[in-house]
Design a protein around this motif. Structure first.
Motif, PDB file in Angstrom:
ATOM      1  N   VAL A 176       3.608   4.626   7.733  1.00 45.22           N
ATOM      2  CA  VAL A 176       2.862   4.024   6.637  1.00 45.22           C
ATOM      3  C   VAL A 176       2.103   2.803   7.132  1.00 45.22           C
ATOM      4  CG1 VAL A 176       4.815   2.586   5.911  1.00 45.22           C
ATOM      5  CG2 VAL A 176       3.014   3.123   4.270  1.00 45.22           C
ATOM      6  N   ASP A 177       0.885   2.625   6.621  1.00 46.17           N
ATOM      7  CA  ASP A 177       0.097   1.425   6.888  1.00 46.17           C
ATOM      8  C   ASP A 177       0.139   0.515   5.670  1.00 46.17           C
ATOM      9  OD1 ASP A 177      -1.204   1.182   9.489  1.00 46.17           O
ATOM     10  OD2 ASP A 177      -2.080   3.146   9.031  1.00 46.17           O
ATOM     11  N   VAL A 178       0.488  -0.761   5.900  1.00 47.78           N
ATOM     12  CA  VAL A 178       0.557  -1.753   4.839  1.00 47.78           C
ATOM     13  C   VAL A 178      -0.617  -2.706   5.004  1.00 47.78           C
ATOM     14  CG1 VAL A 178       1.963  -3.554   3.772  1.00 47.78           C
ATOM     15  CG2 VAL A 178       3.068  -1.560   4.827  1.00 47.78           C
ATOM     16  N   GLY A 179      -1.421  -2.880   3.956  1.00 47.83           N
ATOM     17  CA  GLY A 179      -2.641  -3.661   4.032  1.00 47.83           C
ATOM     18  C   GLY A 179      -2.428  -5.155   3.962  1.00 47.83           C
ATOM     19  N   ALA A 180      -3.537  -5.888   4.070  1.00 47.89           N
ATOM     20  CA  ALA A 180      -3.472  -7.354   4.037  1.00 47.89           C
ATOM     21  C   ALA A 180      -2.970  -7.873   2.699  1.00 47.89           C
ATOM     22  CB  ALA A 180      -4.856  -7.931   4.338  1.00 47.89           C
ATOM     23  N   ASP A 181      -3.169  -7.076   1.619  1.00 53.11           N
ATOM     24  CA  ASP A 181      -2.684  -7.479   0.298  1.00 53.11           C
ATOM     25  C   ASP A 181      -1.267  -6.991   0.045  1.00 53.11           C
ATOM     26  OD1 ASP A 181      -3.123  -4.798   0.089  1.00 53.11           O
ATOM     27  OD2 ASP A 181      -4.311  -4.894  -1.754  1.00 53.11           O
ATOM     28  N   ARG A 182      -0.608  -6.487   1.094  1.00 50.62           N
ATOM     29  CA  ARG A 182       0.773  -6.014   1.057  1.00 50.62           C
ATOM     30  C   ARG A 182       0.923  -4.701   0.292  1.00 50.62           C
ATOM     31  NH1 ARG A 182       4.112 -11.738   0.098  1.00 50.62           N
ATOM     32  NH2 ARG A 182       3.276 -12.802   1.942  1.00 50.62           N
ATOM     33  N   SER A 183      -0.156  -4.034  -0.007  1.00 53.55           N
ATOM     34  CA  SER A 183      -0.114  -2.730  -0.662  1.00 53.55           C
ATOM     35  C   SER A 183      -0.022  -1.619   0.370  1.00 53.55           C
ATOM     36  CB  SER A 183      -1.364  -2.514  -1.518  1.00 53.55           C
ATOM     37  OG  SER A 183      -1.379  -3.374  -2.631  1.00 53.55           O
ATOM     38  N   LEU A 184       0.568  -0.498  -0.032  1.00 54.45           N
ATOM     39  CA  LEU A 184       0.548   0.678   0.824  1.00 54.45           C
ATOM     40  C   LEU A 184      -0.855   1.252   0.845  1.00 54.45           C
ATOM     41  CD1 LEU A 184       3.814   2.648  -0.051  1.00 54.45           C
ATOM     42  CD2 LEU A 184       3.490   0.741   1.516  1.00 54.45           C
ATOM     43  N   GLU A 221      -0.216  18.189  10.673  1.00 58.06           N
ATOM     44  CA  GLU A 221      -0.376  16.753  10.410  1.00 58.06           C
ATOM     45  C   GLU A 221      -1.253  16.590   9.179  1.00 58.06           C
ATOM     46  OE1 GLU A 221      -1.395  14.122  13.649  1.00 58.06           O
ATOM     47  OE2 GLU A 221      -0.880  15.684  15.111  1.00 58.06           O
ATOM     48  N   TYR A 222      -0.991  15.527   8.426  1.00 50.98           N
ATOM     49  CA  TYR A 222      -1.850  15.199   7.289  1.00 50.98           C
ATOM     50  C   TYR A 222      -1.566  13.776   6.831  1.00 50.98           C
ATOM     51  CZ  TYR A 222       2.236  16.047   4.259  1.00 50.98           C
ATOM     52  OH  TYR A 222       3.482  16.009   3.665  1.00 50.98           O
ATOM     53  N   GLY A 223      -2.474  13.247   6.036  1.00 44.14           N
ATOM     54  CA  GLY A 223      -2.325  11.893   5.539  1.00 44.14           C
ATOM     55  C   GLY A 223      -2.425  11.834   4.028  1.00 44.14           C
ATOM     56  N   MET A 224      -1.847  10.781   3.454  1.00 41.46           N
ATOM     57  CA  MET A 224      -1.985  10.475   2.028  1.00 41.46           C
ATOM     58  C   MET A 224      -2.583   9.086   1.912  1.00 41.46           C
ATOM     59  SD  MET A 224       1.626  11.961   0.522  1.00 41.46           S
ATOM     60  CE  MET A 224       1.074  11.872  -1.167  1.00 41.46           C
ATOM     61  N   ARG A 225      -3.684   8.973   1.176  1.00 44.64           N
ATOM     62  CA  ARG A 225      -4.338   7.683   0.961  1.00 44.64           C
ATOM     63  C   ARG A 225      -4.211   7.296  -0.506  1.00 44.64           C
ATOM     64  NH1 ARG A 225      -9.988   9.656   3.631  1.00 44.64           N
ATOM     65  NH2 ARG A 225      -9.307   9.890   5.803  1.00 44.64           N
ATOM     66  N   PHE A 226      -3.939   6.020  -0.731  1.00 48.43           N
ATOM     67  CA  PHE A 226      -3.752   5.525  -2.089  1.00 48.43           C
ATOM     68  C   PHE A 226      -4.989   4.776  -2.534  1.00 48.43           C
ATOM     69  CE2 PHE A 226       0.400   5.591   0.063  1.00 48.43           C
ATOM     70  CZ  PHE A 226       0.968   6.621  -0.658  1.00 48.43           C
ATOM     71  N   GLY A 227      -5.489   5.122  -3.722  1.00 45.90           N
ATOM     72  CA  GLY A 227      -6.753   4.572  -4.184  1.00 45.90           C
ATOM     73  C   GLY A 227      -6.655   3.284  -4.952  1.00 45.90           C
ATOM     74  N   GLY A 228      -5.482   2.732  -5.136  1.00 47.06           N
ATOM     75  CA  GLY A 228      -5.323   1.495  -5.888  1.00 47.06           C
ATOM     76  C   GLY A 228      -4.136   0.714  -5.387  1.00 47.06           C
ATOM     77  N   PRO A 229      -3.876  -0.476  -5.959  1.00 43.59           N
ATOM     78  CA  PRO A 229      -2.726  -1.286  -5.542  1.00 43.59           C
ATOM     79  C   PRO A 229      -1.442  -0.475  -5.608  1.00 43.59           C
ATOM     80  CG  PRO A 229      -4.138  -2.519  -7.026  1.00 43.59           C
ATOM     81  CD  PRO A 229      -4.649  -1.119  -7.042  1.00 43.59           C
ATOM     82  N   HIS A 230      -0.656  -0.565  -4.573  1.00 43.97           N
ATOM     83  CA  HIS A 230       0.514   0.303  -4.443  1.00 43.97           C
ATOM     84  C   HIS A 230       1.581  -0.452  -3.653  1.00 43.97           C
ATOM     85  CE1 HIS A 230       2.122   4.393  -4.850  1.00 43.97           C
ATOM     86  NE2 HIS A 230       2.628   4.280  -3.642  1.00 43.97           N
ATOM     87  N   GLU A 231       2.026  -1.581  -4.183  1.00 47.70           N
ATOM     88  CA  GLU A 231       2.910  -2.472  -3.421  1.00 47.70           C
ATOM     89  C   GLU A 231       4.374  -2.051  -3.544  1.00 47.70           C
ATOM     90  OE1 GLU A 231       4.173  -7.146  -2.909  1.00 47.70           O
ATOM     91  OE2 GLU A 231       2.483  -6.640  -4.208  1.00 47.70           O
ATOM     92  N   GLU A 232       4.716  -0.997  -2.871  1.00 50.81           N
ATOM     93  CA  GLU A 232       6.122  -0.640  -2.718  1.00 50.81           C
ATOM     94  C   GLU A 232       6.595  -1.194  -1.386  1.00 50.81           C
ATOM     95  OE1 GLU A 232       6.656   3.512  -3.160  1.00 50.81           O
ATOM     96  OE2 GLU A 232       6.370   3.497  -5.325  1.00 50.81           O
ATOM     97  N   ARG A 233       7.756  -1.815  -1.386  1.00 56.84           N
ATOM     98  CA  ARG A 233       8.250  -2.462  -0.177  1.00 56.84           C
ATOM     99  C   ARG A 233       9.238  -1.585   0.581  1.00 56.84           C
ATOM    100  NH1 ARG A 233       8.796  -8.929  -1.470  1.00 56.84           N
ATOM    101  NH2 ARG A 233       6.758  -9.155  -2.468  1.00 56.84           N
ATOM    102  N   TYR A 234       9.006  -0.295   0.540  1.00 54.94           N
ATOM    103  CA  TYR A 234       9.876   0.609   1.287  1.00 54.94           C
ATOM    104  C   TYR A 234       9.186   1.955   1.433  1.00 54.94           C
ATOM    105  CZ  TYR A 234      10.926   2.594  -3.306  1.00 54.94           C
ATOM    106  OH  TYR A 234      10.822   3.168  -4.539  1.00 54.94           O
ATOM    107  N   LEU A 235       9.706   2.748   2.353  1.00 52.33           N
ATOM    108  CA  LEU A 235       9.277   4.121   2.542  1.00 52.33           C
ATOM    109  C   LEU A 235      10.528   4.955   2.736  1.00 52.33           C
ATOM    110  CD1 LEU A 235       6.972   6.192   3.033  1.00 52.33           C
ATOM    111  CD2 LEU A 235       7.148   5.633   5.463  1.00 52.33           C
TER     112      LEU A 235
END
Length: 309
Positions: free
Chosen positions: A145-153, A225-239
């Motif tokens: 998982v990539d976590v952005g600068a705003d701490r969102s997934l 292989e595949y990816g999932m991209r989130f289109g909005g704020p998604h600040e979950e602190r776990y995977l």
């Protein structure tokens, strides 16, 4: 007299499941012993053994026969929970037959997911069932998982090694669930392409199928292989990654774009109702990433989590 903590915990369990935890808390909150529960059911002409009730509470079994599911109506009344509150948490009947036998400790849908009713609905909307998921065994699972600068997934990337359990497997069927759903795109596929997908907004489930480049015979291996991209704020602190008995290697990792978390840790649980073992700390590397790698993992839910506070 049941205390308020039990009532609050019961309310949460009736909302999110699993069935076993909700039933256990409903019994505790009622103040009734299993003997008294059984006696009150008999007063309603319902025959249900203490062993069955105990097994339902522990998650070893679930109501599957028509008579057992009908008994839930009376049980909800005896325990004082809203009509249908327990019944809607029951997952679909367990599969039967030699080809679907699982190893010790493997999870049923109601043990692997909160709100398995949402999983069943979303799968049904694309003509699938939990059985469809079992047509491909995941020999290796790599999740990042990539976590952005705003701490969102921002995104999750999956690399899977799959083995067909029956002849003619031409797709991989999977599920994703979030308590804070946001628009999700499945893209960047390798070795497959996106087929049908269905959502269950009430429970936050997304189910989808990935059509394989080539159909597989029973026992044959492939990788996708595949990816999932989130289109909005998604600040979950776990995977979290669910692992079955067929998996030989699992990797769960994360990369942080800006602020590094003050703490990263992991924990395995045997089911969604299991509080889990001791949390184990992990170190973030120079690449601002962290990975949990487990060979021959016991079945369960592997969670990688992080805190900034």
């Amino acid at each position: 007299m049941p205390d308020r903590v039990d009532k609050r915990a019961l309310s949460r369990a009736l909302e999110t499941g699993p069935f076993s935890a909700a039933l256990r808390l409903a019994v505790q909150s009622s103040g009734l012993s299993l003997d008294r529960v059984q006696a009150r059911l008999r007063e309603r002409d319902v025959r249900l053994s203490k062993t069955a009730l105990s097994n339902w509470q522990s998650g070893r079994t679930q109501p599957e026969r028509a008579s057992s599911r009908q008994a839930l109506t009376a049980l909800e009344s005896v325990l004082g929970v809203p009509p249908g509150a327990l019944a809607r948490l029951v997952g679909p009947p367990r599969p039967r037959g030699r080809w679907v036998r699982r190893g010790p400790g493997d999870m049923r849908p109601d043990q692997a997911w909160a709100r398995p009713d949402g999983l069943a609905r979303a799968l049904a909307r694309m003509g699938a069932t939990p059985e469809t998921i079992r047509e491909t065994a995941r020999v290796a699972i790599h999740t990042f998982v990539d976590v952005g600068a705003d701490r969102s997934l921002l995104s999750v990337r999956y690399h899977l090694v799959l083995r067909a359990t029956v002849d003619g497997v031409d797709r991989y069927t999977a599920a994703y669930r979030s308590d804070r759903p946001s628009p999700t795109e499945i893209a960047d596929t390798i070795g497959c392409r996106l087929g049908r997908r269905r959502d269950d907004d009430e429970t936050g489930f997304l189910t989808y199928e990935l059509l394989l480049d080539e159909p597989l015979a029973a026992g044959e291996l492939t990788t996708i292989e595949y990816g999932m991209r989130f289109g909005g704020p998604h600040e979950e602190r776990y995977l979290s990654q669910r692992v079955g008995c067929e998996t030989r290697l699992v990797t769960v990792g994360a990369r942080f774009a800006a602020d590094l978390p003050t703490r990263v840790y992991h924990r395995r649980t045997a089911s969604v109702a299991d509080p889990g073992g001791e949390e184990q700390e992990l170190r973030v590397g120079l690449s601002r990433s962290v990975r949990l790698v487990v060979a021959d993992p016991p079945p369960g839910i592997y969670r990688l989590a992080w805190d900034w506070d």
